[in-house]
Design a protein around this motif. Structure first.
Motif, PDB file in Angstrom:
ATOM      1  N   LYS A 151      39.143 103.312   3.723  1.00  0.00           N
ATOM      2  CA  LYS A 151      38.369 102.367   4.526  1.00  0.00           C
ATOM      3  C   LYS A 151      37.122 103.043   5.088  1.00  0.00           C
ATOM      4  CE  LYS A 151      38.806  99.394   8.634  1.00  0.00           C
ATOM      5  NZ  LYS A 151      37.848 100.077   9.511  1.00  0.00           N
ATOM      6  N   THR A 152      35.990 102.320   4.969  1.00  0.00           N
ATOM      7  CA  THR A 152      34.721 102.774   5.548  1.00  0.00           C
ATOM      8  C   THR A 152      34.054 101.585   6.223  1.00  0.00           C
ATOM      9  OG1 THR A 152      34.481 104.301   3.679  1.00  0.00           O
ATOM     10  CG2 THR A 152      32.571 104.011   5.106  1.00  0.00           C
ATOM     11  N   ASP A 153      33.511 101.801   7.415  1.00  0.00           N
ATOM     12  CA  ASP A 153      32.812 100.741   8.152  1.00  0.00           C
ATOM     13  C   ASP A 153      31.306 100.942   8.090  1.00  0.00           C
ATOM     14  OD1 ASP A 153      35.278  99.781   8.871  1.00  0.00           O
ATOM     15  OD2 ASP A 153      35.199 100.463  10.946  1.00  0.00           O
ATOM     16  N   TYR A 154      30.598  99.826   7.963  1.00  0.00           N
ATOM     17  CA  TYR A 154      29.138  99.835   7.987  1.00  0.00           C
ATOM     18  C   TYR A 154      28.670  98.665   8.867  1.00  0.00           C
ATOM     19  CZ  TYR A 154      29.697 102.659   3.735  1.00  0.00           C
ATOM     20  OH  TYR A 154      30.056 103.618   2.817  1.00  0.00           O
ATOM     21  N   GLY A 155      27.643  98.841   9.610  1.00  0.00           N
ATOM     22  CA  GLY A 155      27.146  97.742  10.458  1.00  0.00           C
ATOM     23  C   GLY A 155      25.655  97.889  10.645  1.00  0.00           C
ATOM     24  N   GLU A 156      25.095  96.968  11.384  1.00  0.00           N
ATOM     25  CA  GLU A 156      25.498  95.655  11.791  1.00  0.00           C
ATOM     26  C   GLU A 156      24.613  94.673  11.044  1.00  0.00           C
ATOM     27  OE1 GLU A 156      24.695  95.857  15.975  1.00  0.00           O
ATOM     28  OE2 GLU A 156      26.758  96.453  16.503  1.00  0.00           O
ATOM     29  N   PHE A 157      24.984  93.367  11.015  1.00  0.00           N
ATOM     30  CA  PHE A 157      24.113  92.398  10.361  1.00  0.00           C
ATOM     31  C   PHE A 157      24.393  91.005  10.900  1.00  0.00           C
ATOM     32  CE2 PHE A 157      27.926  91.817   7.934  1.00  0.00           C
ATOM     33  CZ  PHE A 157      27.874  90.543   7.382  1.00  0.00           C
ATOM     34  N   LEU A 158      23.416  90.128  10.703  1.00  0.00           N
ATOM     35  CA  LEU A 158      23.543  88.707  11.023  1.00  0.00           C
ATOM     36  C   LEU A 158      23.472  87.944   9.711  1.00  0.00           C
ATOM     37  CD1 LEU A 158      21.215  88.598  14.159  1.00  0.00           C
ATOM     38  CD2 LEU A 158      23.714  88.463  14.144  1.00  0.00           C
ATOM     39  N   GLY A 159      24.484  87.127   9.459  1.00  0.00           N
ATOM     40  CA  GLY A 159      24.635  86.537   8.139  1.00  0.00           C
ATOM     41  C   GLY A 159      24.040  85.164   7.952  1.00  0.00           C
ATOM     42  N   SER A 160      24.509  84.482   6.916  1.00  0.00           N
ATOM     43  CA  SER A 160      23.925  83.234   6.438  1.00  0.00           C
ATOM     44  C   SER A 160      23.961  82.116   7.477  1.00  0.00           C
ATOM     45  CB  SER A 160      24.667  82.767   5.184  1.00  0.00           C
ATOM     46  OG  SER A 160      26.060  82.640   5.462  1.00  0.00           O
ATOM     47  N   LEU A 161      25.034  82.017   8.249  1.00  0.00           N
ATOM     48  CA  LEU A 161      25.141  80.918   9.213  1.00  0.00           C
ATOM     49  C   LEU A 161      24.256  81.156  10.431  1.00  0.00           C
ATOM     50  CD1 LEU A 161      28.935  80.047   8.973  1.00  0.00           C
ATOM     51  CD2 LEU A 161      26.988  78.908   7.885  1.00  0.00           C
ATOM     52  N   TYR A 162      23.981  82.405  10.722  1.00  0.00           N
ATOM     53  CA  TYR A 162      22.977  82.673  11.751  1.00  0.00           C
ATOM     54  C   TYR A 162      21.606  82.219  11.253  1.00  0.00           C
ATOM     55  CZ  TYR A 162      19.567  85.031  14.655  1.00  0.00           C
ATOM     56  OH  TYR A 162      18.487  85.281  15.459  1.00  0.00           O
ATOM     57  N   LYS A 163      21.324  82.489   9.995  1.00  0.00           N
ATOM     58  CA  LYS A 163      19.997  82.180   9.453  1.00  0.00           C
ATOM     59  C   LYS A 163      19.732  80.679   9.376  1.00  0.00           C
ATOM     60  CE  LYS A 163      19.888  86.517   6.930  1.00  0.00           C
ATOM     61  NZ  LYS A 163      20.045  87.179   5.621  1.00  0.00           N
ATOM     62  N   VAL A 164      20.786  79.871   9.204  1.00  0.00           N
ATOM     63  CA  VAL A 164      20.553  78.430   9.127  1.00  0.00           C
ATOM     64  C   VAL A 164      20.650  77.753  10.491  1.00  0.00           C
ATOM     65  CG1 VAL A 164      21.317  78.255   6.735  1.00  0.00           C
ATOM     66  CG2 VAL A 164      22.959  77.840   8.576  1.00  0.00           C
ATOM     67  N   THR A 165      21.146  78.485  11.505  1.00  0.00           N
ATOM     68  CA  THR A 165      21.224  77.904  12.852  1.00  0.00           C
ATOM     69  C   THR A 165      20.320  78.599  13.852  1.00  0.00           C
ATOM     70  OG1 THR A 165      23.054  79.368  13.504  1.00  0.00           O
ATOM     71  CG2 THR A 165      23.635  77.235  12.492  1.00  0.00           C
ATOM     72  N   MET A 166      20.051  79.896  13.626  1.00  0.00           N
ATOM     73  CA  MET A 166      19.276  80.715  14.563  1.00  0.00           C
ATOM     74  C   MET A 166      19.832  80.585  15.985  1.00  0.00           C
ATOM     75  SD  MET A 166      17.202  82.293  12.628  1.00  0.00           S
ATOM     76  CE  MET A 166      16.042  83.044  13.784  1.00  0.00           C
ATOM     77  N   ASN A 167      21.144  80.533  16.082  1.00  0.00           N
ATOM     78  CA  ASN A 167      21.797  80.357  17.372  1.00  0.00           C
ATOM     79  C   ASN A 167      21.855  81.680  18.119  1.00  0.00           C
ATOM     80  OD1 ASN A 167      24.340  80.255  19.200  1.00  0.00           O
ATOM     81  ND2 ASN A 167      23.921  78.101  18.723  1.00  0.00           N
ATOM     82  N   GLU A 168      21.379  81.692  19.351  1.00  0.00           N
ATOM     83  CA  GLU A 168      21.272  82.934  20.115  1.00  0.00           C
ATOM     84  C   GLU A 168      22.627  83.557  20.428  1.00  0.00           C
ATOM     85  OE1 GLU A 168      18.882  82.118  23.518  1.00  0.00           O
ATOM     86  OE2 GLU A 168      17.044  81.781  22.360  1.00  0.00           O
ATOM     87  N   LYS A 169      23.661  82.733  20.568  1.00  0.00           N
ATOM     88  CA  LYS A 169      24.991  83.282  20.862  1.00  0.00           C
ATOM     89  C   LYS A 169      25.476  84.176  19.724  1.00  0.00           C
ATOM     90  CE  LYS A 169      26.763  79.694  23.970  1.00  0.00           C
ATOM     91  NZ  LYS A 169      27.842  78.699  24.194  1.00  0.00           N
ATOM     92  N   LEU A 170      25.137  83.799  18.501  1.00  0.00           N
ATOM     93  CA  LEU A 170      25.561  84.592  17.346  1.00  0.00           C
ATOM     94  C   LEU A 170      24.877  85.952  17.328  1.00  0.00           C
ATOM     95  CD1 LEU A 170      25.462  81.848  14.553  1.00  0.00           C
ATOM     96  CD2 LEU A 170      27.379  82.513  16.027  1.00  0.00           C
ATOM     97  N   ALA A 171      23.616  85.971  17.728  1.00  0.00           N
ATOM     98  CA  ALA A 171      22.842  87.213  17.691  1.00  0.00           C
ATOM     99  C   ALA A 171      23.405  88.267  18.642  1.00  0.00           C
ATOM    100  CB  ALA A 171      21.385  86.930  18.024  1.00  0.00           C
ATOM    101  N   LYS A 172      24.146  87.822  19.637  1.00  0.00           N
ATOM    102  CA  LYS A 172      24.687  88.756  20.628  1.00  0.00           C
ATOM    103  C   LYS A 172      25.908  89.522  20.119  1.00  0.00           C
ATOM    104  CE  LYS A 172      23.068  86.012  24.567  1.00  0.00           C
ATOM    105  NZ  LYS A 172      23.469  85.200  25.748  1.00  0.00           N
ATOM    106  N   LYS A 173      26.500  89.058  19.024  1.00  0.00           N
ATOM    107  CA  LYS A 173      27.692  89.728  18.507  1.00  0.00           C
ATOM    108  C   LYS A 173      27.613  89.797  16.980  1.00  0.00           C
ATOM    109  CE  LYS A 173      32.647  90.055  19.385  1.00  0.00           C
ATOM    110  NZ  LYS A 173      33.826  89.426  20.016  1.00  0.00           N
ATOM    111  N   PRO A 174      26.824  90.735  16.451  1.00  0.00           N
ATOM    112  CA  PRO A 174      26.637  90.830  14.997  1.00  0.00           C
ATOM    113  C   PRO A 174      27.929  91.188  14.263  1.00  0.00           C
ATOM    114  CG  PRO A 174      24.985  92.107  16.192  1.00  0.00           C
ATOM    115  CD  PRO A 174      26.053  91.742  17.180  1.00  0.00           C
ATOM    116  N   ASP A 175      27.911  90.960  12.974  1.00  0.00           N
ATOM    117  CA  ASP A 175      29.019  91.352  12.110  1.00  0.00           C
ATOM    118  C   ASP A 175      28.841  92.781  11.619  1.00  0.00           C
ATOM    119  OD1 ASP A 175      30.880  89.061  11.632  1.00  0.00           O
ATOM    120  OD2 ASP A 175      29.005  88.055  11.136  1.00  0.00           O
TER     121      ASP A 175
END
Length: 306
Positions: A151-175
């Motif tokens: 297992k290896t972890d890599y971060g961080e990013f904002l995905g497809s549903l952020y891009k179609v909503t641009m919702n600020e709540k999502l930006a506060k907790k990236p994947d």
């Protein structure tokens, strides 16, 4: 920012987007499901056609429920048509030659883990693993464990549903990305372009340096690609899929000698030729459950048979 209409709730919101209605709940975005019986039946019939044509090949269907199905609020979950019911109804249209791979219960039992991205419409590779567990046991293999993988972890990013909503709540907790490497020698390459990806590995790590980090799995979508191994399982799998399969396919190296991956949105060849050339023994259809509400994929699968 997107000027989409937002319907407010105390704990969440439903936002209209070019992808349809998106629920924003608990710092996560998720598509709401609808059910279309006509489209679901056409989807099933397109898979039946493969089972009827290739009688000596095992034909499996793996439909993946999405994140909204597993949230802890009945109030918001009820805004989306039950995907458990959607999957069951779609499977009811299969003929008896198609083998459903039911992963729902295994995902439920791991729903407190990071099995779906918060800002992207895909599942994580951890989520895909719990589907693979079910499929591996279907094939008569010992139940695999996550501890079997590096297992290896890599971060961080904002995905497809952020891009179609641009919702600020999502930006506060990236994947972030978790990779689970089976550590089995293999070669991965495009059959159409005759090029290798990332020195022939199924994890194409250059994508981790971009905003499209989910493309680390198989390097994203390609018309037709192949994974070769030196194993002797006596099984060559053809995967017909949408992008949900990309996180799952690397695990299949553990149960197959060779894997052919076709994206019907991009491939314009004939599936009969592929099956004959690569001695296919098993066909695995992998789609997320929401695909069954549109006619598009059934038409694409049917076109490959012509």
């Amino acid at each position: 920012k997107d000027s989409a209409k937002v319907t407010g709730f105390k704990e969440g919101a439903v936002q209209d987007s070019k992808w349809g209605k998106i629920l924003i709940y608990n710092n996560a975005a998720m598509e709401l499901n609808t059910y279309n019986e006509t489209a679901a039946k056409k989807y099933a019939e397109s898979i039946n056609a493969y089972a009827d044509r290739f009688e000596d090949i095992n034909v499996y269907s793996l439909l993946v429920p999405t994140q909204v199905e597993f949230i802890d609020s009945e109030k918001y979950r009820s805004l989306s048509v039950s995907q458990k019911k959607t999957i069951a109804l779609t499977q009811s249209f299969f003929n008896d030659k198609v083998i459903p791979v039911n992963i729902y219960d295994n995902l439920v039992s791991h729903s407190d883990e990071y099995i779906f991205f918060r800002t992207d419409h895909h599942w994580t590779q951890r989520g895909a693993f719990y589907a693979y567990q079910v499929f591996a046991e279907f094939l008569g293999k010992k139940k695999p464990l996550l501890s079997d993988y590096k297992k290896t972890d890599y971060g961080e990013f904002l995905g497809s549903l952020y891009k179609v909503t641009m919702n600020e709540k999502l930006a506060k907790k990236p994947d972030y990305i978790e990779l689970f490497d089976p550590q089995i020698p293999h070669k991965y390459f495009s059959l159409g372009e005759k090029i290798k990806y990332n020195k022939g590995q199924v994890f194409v790590e250059k994508w981790l340096e971009t905003e499209e980090k989910y493309a680390v799995f198989l390097g994203g979508d390609h018309p037709i690609a192949k994974i070769e191994t030196d194993q002797n399982h006596g099984r060559n799998i053809l995967v017909l899929k949408d992008s949900y399969a990309n996180a799952l396919v690397p695990y299949l190296i553990g149960v197959a000698d060779n894997i052919i991956v076709i994206d019907p949105r991009l491939f314009d060849g004939k599936v009969d030729d592929v099956i004959a050339e690569h001695s296919i023994t098993d066909i695995l259809f992998v789609n997320y459950a929401l695909i069954t509400r549109w006619d598009g994929y059934s038409e694409l699968y049917t076109k490959l048979l012509k």
